[in-house]
Scaffold this motif. Sequence first.
Motif, PDB file in Angstrom:
ATOM      1  N   PHE A  78       1.207  -1.245  -0.031  1.00 19.08           N
ATOM      2  CA  PHE A  78       0.036  -0.110   0.154  1.00 19.08           C
ATOM      3  C   PHE A  78       0.915   0.971   0.130  1.00 19.08           C
ATOM      4  O   PHE A  78       1.692   1.443   0.881  1.00 19.08           O
ATOM      5  N   GLY A  79       0.402   2.549  -0.536  1.00 15.63           N
ATOM      6  CA  GLY A  79       1.222   3.493  -0.603  1.00 15.63           C
ATOM      7  C   GLY A  79       0.681   4.824  -1.239  1.00 15.63           C
ATOM      8  O   GLY A  79      -0.744   4.813  -1.211  1.00 15.63           O
ATOM      9  N   SER A  80       0.664   5.518  -0.726  1.00 17.70           N
ATOM     10  CA  SER A  80      -0.082   6.870  -0.530  1.00 17.70           C
ATOM     11  C   SER A  80       0.553   7.927  -0.181  1.00 17.70           C
ATOM     12  O   SER A  80       1.394   8.286  -0.047  1.00 17.70           O
ATOM     13  N   ILE A  81      -0.100   9.274  -1.207  1.00 16.65           N
ATOM     14  CA  ILE A  81       0.512  10.878  -0.958  1.00 16.65           C
ATOM     15  C   ILE A  81      -0.820  11.290  -1.145  1.00 16.65           C
ATOM     16  O   ILE A  81      -1.903  11.399  -1.252  1.00 16.65           O
ATOM     17  N   LEU A  82      -0.471  12.968  -0.297  1.00 16.54           N
ATOM     18  CA  LEU A  82      -0.784  14.060  -0.284  1.00 16.54           C
ATOM     19  C   LEU A  82      -0.675  14.810  -1.092  1.00 16.54           C
ATOM     20  O   LEU A  82       0.755  14.759  -0.891  1.00 16.54           O
ATOM     21  N   VAL A  83      -1.192  15.818  -1.630  1.00 15.63           N
ATOM     22  CA  VAL A  83      -0.915  16.223  -2.725  1.00 15.63           C
ATOM     23  C   VAL A  83      -1.858  17.666  -2.438  1.00 15.63           C
ATOM     24  O   VAL A  83      -2.843  17.202  -2.237  1.00 15.63           O
ATOM     25  N   ASP A  84      -1.076  18.752  -2.285  1.00 18.97           N
ATOM     26  CA  ASP A  84      -2.279  20.575  -2.111  1.00 18.97           C
ATOM     27  C   ASP A  84      -2.988  20.598  -3.183  1.00 18.97           C
ATOM     28  O   ASP A  84      -3.034  20.275  -3.860  1.00 18.97           O
ATOM     29  N   ALA A  85      -3.476  21.388  -2.772  1.00 16.82           N
ATOM     30  CA  ALA A  85      -4.535  22.187  -4.180  1.00 16.82           C
ATOM     31  C   ALA A  85      -3.628  22.853  -5.204  1.00 16.82           C
ATOM     32  O   ALA A  85      -4.377  23.161  -6.365  1.00 16.82           O
ATOM     33  N   ASP A  86      -2.662  23.367  -5.149  1.00 17.82           N
ATOM     34  CA  ASP A  86      -1.897  23.757  -6.398  1.00 17.82           C
ATOM     35  C   ASP A  86      -0.623  22.294  -6.973  1.00 17.82           C
ATOM     36  O   ASP A  86      -0.242  23.061  -7.970  1.00 17.82           O
ATOM     37  N   GLY A  87      -0.958  20.687  -6.447  1.00 19.19           N
ATOM     38  CA  GLY A  87      -0.221  19.425  -7.186  1.00 19.19           C
ATOM     39  C   GLY A  87       1.171  20.056  -6.587  1.00 19.19           C
ATOM     40  O   GLY A  87       1.434  19.276  -7.027  1.00 19.19           O
ATOM     41  N   SER A  88       0.751  20.153  -5.522  1.00 24.30           N
ATOM     42  CA  SER A  88       2.351  20.013  -4.538  1.00 24.30           C
ATOM     43  C   SER A  88       2.060  18.752  -3.679  1.00 24.30           C
ATOM     44  O   SER A  88       0.968  18.831  -3.851  1.00 24.30           O
ATOM     45  N   THR A  94      -5.445  16.925  -1.888  1.00 20.03           N
ATOM     46  CA  THR A  94      -6.299  15.361  -2.321  1.00 20.03           C
ATOM     47  C   THR A  94      -5.280  14.368  -1.648  1.00 20.03           C
ATOM     48  O   THR A  94      -4.252  14.385  -1.265  1.00 20.03           O
ATOM     49  N   VAL A  95      -6.451  13.348  -1.095  1.00 22.63           N
ATOM     50  CA  VAL A  95      -5.218  12.044  -0.662  1.00 22.63           C
ATOM     51  C   VAL A  95      -5.353  11.151  -1.750  1.00 22.63           C
ATOM     52  O   VAL A  95      -6.559  10.576  -2.491  1.00 22.63           O
ATOM     53  N   TYR A  96      -4.443  10.508  -2.040  1.00 21.68           N
ATOM     54  CA  TYR A  96      -4.111   9.097  -3.286  1.00 21.68           C
ATOM     55  C   TYR A  96      -3.702   8.133  -3.022  1.00 21.68           C
ATOM     56  O   TYR A  96      -2.626   7.911  -1.612  1.00 21.68           O
ATOM     57  N   THR A  97      -4.315   7.050  -3.351  1.00 17.62           N
ATOM     58  CA  THR A  97      -3.745   5.971  -2.090  1.00 17.62           C
ATOM     59  C   THR A  97      -4.082   5.031  -3.269  1.00 17.62           C
ATOM     60  O   THR A  97      -4.752   5.046  -4.363  1.00 17.62           O
ATOM     61  N   SER A  98      -3.164   3.703  -3.153  1.00 14.06           N
ATOM     62  CA  SER A  98      -3.118   2.469  -4.183  1.00 14.06           C
ATOM     63  C   SER A  98      -4.173   1.558  -3.322  1.00 14.06           C
ATOM     64  O   SER A  98      -4.747   0.723  -4.130  1.00 14.06           O
ATOM     65  N   GLY A  99      -4.807   1.867  -2.629  1.00 13.04           N
ATOM     66  CA  GLY A  99      -5.941   0.685  -1.993  1.00 13.04           C
ATOM     67  C   GLY A  99      -7.215   0.908  -0.931  1.00 13.04           C
ATOM     68  O   GLY A  99      -6.790   2.631  -0.465  1.00 13.04           O
ATOM     69  N   GLU A 100      -8.590   1.178  -1.639  1.00 15.57           N
ATOM     70  CA  GLU A 100      -8.904   2.345  -0.846  1.00 15.57           C
ATOM     71  C   GLU A 100      -9.027   2.751   0.959  1.00 15.57           C
ATOM     72  O   GLU A 100      -9.007   1.214   1.520  1.00 15.57           O
ATOM     73  N   HIS A 101      -9.024   3.515   1.667  1.00 19.16           N
ATOM     74  CA  HIS A 101      -9.125   3.341   2.633  1.00 19.16           C
ATOM     75  C   HIS A 101      -9.505   3.091   4.017  1.00 19.16           C
ATOM     76  O   HIS A 101     -10.469   2.430   3.569  1.00 19.16           O
ATOM     77  N   CYS A 102      -9.413   1.220   4.930  1.00 17.27           N
ATOM     78  CA  CYS A 102      -9.820   0.880   5.727  1.00 17.27           C
ATOM     79  C   CYS A 102     -10.233   1.833   6.192  1.00 17.27           C
ATOM     80  O   CYS A 102     -10.749   3.304   6.875  1.00 17.27           O
ATOM     81  N   PRO A 103     -11.558   0.901   7.031  1.00 17.46           N
ATOM     82  CA  PRO A 103     -12.331   2.344   8.294  1.00 17.46           C
ATOM     83  C   PRO A 103     -11.539   3.425   9.666  1.00 17.46           C
ATOM     84  O   PRO A 103     -12.536   4.001   9.243  1.00 17.46           O
ATOM     85  N   MET A 104      -9.803   2.201   9.455  1.00 15.41           N
ATOM     86  CA  MET A 104      -9.928   3.049  10.493  1.00 15.41           C
ATOM     87  C   MET A 104      -8.968   4.601   9.418  1.00 15.41           C
ATOM     88  O   MET A 104      -9.307   5.877  10.410  1.00 15.41           O
ATOM     89  N   CYS A 105      -8.921   4.184   8.644  1.00 15.81           N
ATOM     90  CA  CYS A 105      -8.345   5.157   7.910  1.00 15.81           C
ATOM     91  C   CYS A 105      -9.479   6.473   7.423  1.00 15.81           C
ATOM     92  O   CYS A 105      -8.611   7.609   7.066  1.00 15.81           O
ATOM     93  N   ALA A 106     -10.142   5.712   6.890  1.00 16.20           N
ATOM     94  CA  ALA A 106     -11.727   6.770   7.125  1.00 16.20           C
ATOM     95  C   ALA A 106     -11.565   7.776   7.614  1.00 16.20           C
ATOM     96  O   ALA A 106     -12.063   9.029   7.571  1.00 16.20           O
ATOM     97  N   GLY A 107     -11.949   6.877   8.929  1.00 14.22           N
ATOM     98  CA  GLY A 107     -12.101   8.243  10.344  1.00 14.22           C
ATOM     99  C   GLY A 107     -11.293   8.991  10.589  1.00 14.22           C
ATOM    100  O   GLY A 107     -11.569  10.165  10.756  1.00 14.22           O
ATOM    101  N   ALA A 108      -9.645   8.934  10.539  1.00 13.27           N
ATOM    102  CA  ALA A 108      -8.945   9.124  10.628  1.00 13.27           C
ATOM    103  C   ALA A 108      -8.877  10.915   9.419  1.00 13.27           C
ATOM    104  O   ALA A 108      -8.776  11.612   9.335  1.00 13.27           O
ATOM    105  N   HIS A 109      -9.071  10.747   8.268  1.00  9.84           N
ATOM    106  CA  HIS A 109      -9.499  11.057   7.440  1.00  9.84           C
ATOM    107  C   HIS A 109     -10.671  12.677   7.160  1.00  9.84           C
ATOM    108  O   HIS A 109     -10.323  13.527   6.933  1.00  9.84           O
ATOM    109  N   GLY A 110     -11.222  11.820   8.495  1.00 12.88           N
ATOM    110  CA  GLY A 110     -12.708  12.376   8.295  1.00 12.88           C
ATOM    111  C   GLY A 110     -11.916  13.467   9.244  1.00 12.88           C
ATOM    112  O   GLY A 110     -12.647  13.961   9.823  1.00 12.88           O
ATOM    113  N   TRP A 111     -11.715  12.893  10.503  1.00 17.82           N
ATOM    114  CA  TRP A 111     -11.865  13.789  11.942  1.00 17.82           C
ATOM    115  C   TRP A 111     -11.118  14.630  10.853  1.00 17.82           C
ATOM    116  O   TRP A 111     -10.547  15.967  11.604  1.00 17.82           O
TER     117      TRP A 111
END
Length: 174
Positions: free
Chosen positions: A29-39, A78-95
């Motif tokens: 699993f791999g993920s990145i966080l990209v800001d609104a400017d694309g960085s 935007t969070v980009y990820t190789s696999g859809e978030h599990c419930p734990m990660c989705a909750g953290a994303h929302g919080w």
Amino acid sequence: MGLTRLDIDHLTRCVALAEESLEANDEPFGSILVDADGSVLYEGRNRVAGGDATAHPELAIAQWALANLDPERRAAATVYTSGEHCPMCAGAHGWAGLGRIAFVASAAMLDSWHRDWGVGRGRVAALPINLVVPGIEVVGPAEELVPRIRYLHFQAHQETLRRPAAVKGSGGAT
């Protein structure tokens, strides 16, 4: 709105991070966080092989974002990820108040592959992100990248697949 060419480029990087994870004997699993400017602000991969089943890159992204970004910047990212978030990660994303999510393979796909391979179900239900975090924009799967990520997950479970049937499905975080 669906996936754009830029989304696919970022998701391709997530698959490369998943490959790095597998090469390090961890789950792919791999993920990145990209800001609104694309960085690209943050990159991560699974680190559960060390014994912490919660060491998912999406959780690390949420924690990093809370410590380093103001609420407006988090919401625009935007969070980009190789696999859809599990419930734990989705909750953290929302919080954390993070924005849009784009993924390569859905949780349902991963769950289906595991069942097809006789690996067994994971310890946590394979729920769509919007059941955990309603109202957030979620896009995926990225069909052109699905075969690559499916192959990585198949490779990750080769040892499990070689075990006798009596011990298959006895654990393993997904």
